[in-house]
Design a protein around this motif. Structure first.
Motif: not given
Length: 213
Positions: A130-136, A145-154, A159-160
């Motif tokens: 739970l914590v590791l993805p939230c910290l990420d 919102p226009e940063d596709r790389e950042a929104t893709g990471r979120v 999804t994980a």
């Protein structure tokens, strides 16, 4: 296990616990009636899974979850032989166990008291999942919102978490039941013998009250 087809009573011959790196077997010198071998809580969950007929049969269900106070059993396989000479033999196996596995036995048959080591491992794994993805996600300060790389990471982190939803719900329920369960009664300290006690009585004391279940 086996059933006496004349009385329809179940008896337990032995129980095996397959643990990581070891296997423990409890074999009864005299087969025990179901309620004298297993805890009342486990018997109530197990009885509906036992065959109702005396014919050969197989029950396999990976979704069954037997939730006890300090133990959860996932997935069951019940294989029954056809009755022969008034006896029907049945094997019951569970795929996975979390918690104190010997809690399904009556206290007098347990070789160890309830241990929380397995639950500590589950708690730590759940916390990390739970914590590791939230910290990420929290590291992405001022998400554009226009940063596709950042929104893709979120999206990837969400999804994980979604893929582990059912496991996390199960672990959370297991830990909740464990924390809500009452603490086991503490064994009273031994009474030290008096100095003038006879040497044959050194260390001897009357037994405490016996809990009848």
């Amino acid at each position: 296990m086996y059933r006496d087809t004349q009385t329809n009573q179940w008896f337990v011959e032995r129980v095996e616990f397959n643990l990581p790196g070891s296997r423990t077997r409890t074999t009864f010198n005299v087969p025990q009636p179901l309620r004298q071998a297993f805890s009342d809580e486990f018997v109530a969950e197990l009885t509906p899974l036992l065959p109702s007929s005396h014919d050969r049969g197989l029950l396999a269900d990976g979704q069954i979850n037997i939730a006890l106070s300090h133990l959860s059993l996932i997935g069951v396989r019940v294989a029954a032989q056809a009755a022969f000479n008034g006896i029907q033999k049945v094997w019951v196996r569970f795929q996975r166990a979390f918690g104190a596995v010997q809690d399904l036995l009556q206290p007098q048959h347990r070789t160890e008291r309830a241990t929380v080591n397995g639950l500590h491992y589950v708690a730590a794994s759940t916390l990390l999942d739970l914590v590791l993805p939230c910290l990420d996600i929290l590291r992405l300060d001022g998400l554009d919102p226009e940063d596709r790389e950042a929104t893709g990471r979120v999206a990837a982190r969400l999804t994980a978490l979604q893929d582990k939803k059912h496991d996390l719900e199960f672990y959370a329920g297991l830990l909740t039941r464990f924390l809500a369960a009452p603490e086991p009664e503490k064994v009273p300290p031994r009474v030290a013998p008096s100095e003038d006690a006879h040497s044959a009585l050194q260390g001897f004391r009357l037994p405490g009250p016996i809990t009848v279940r």
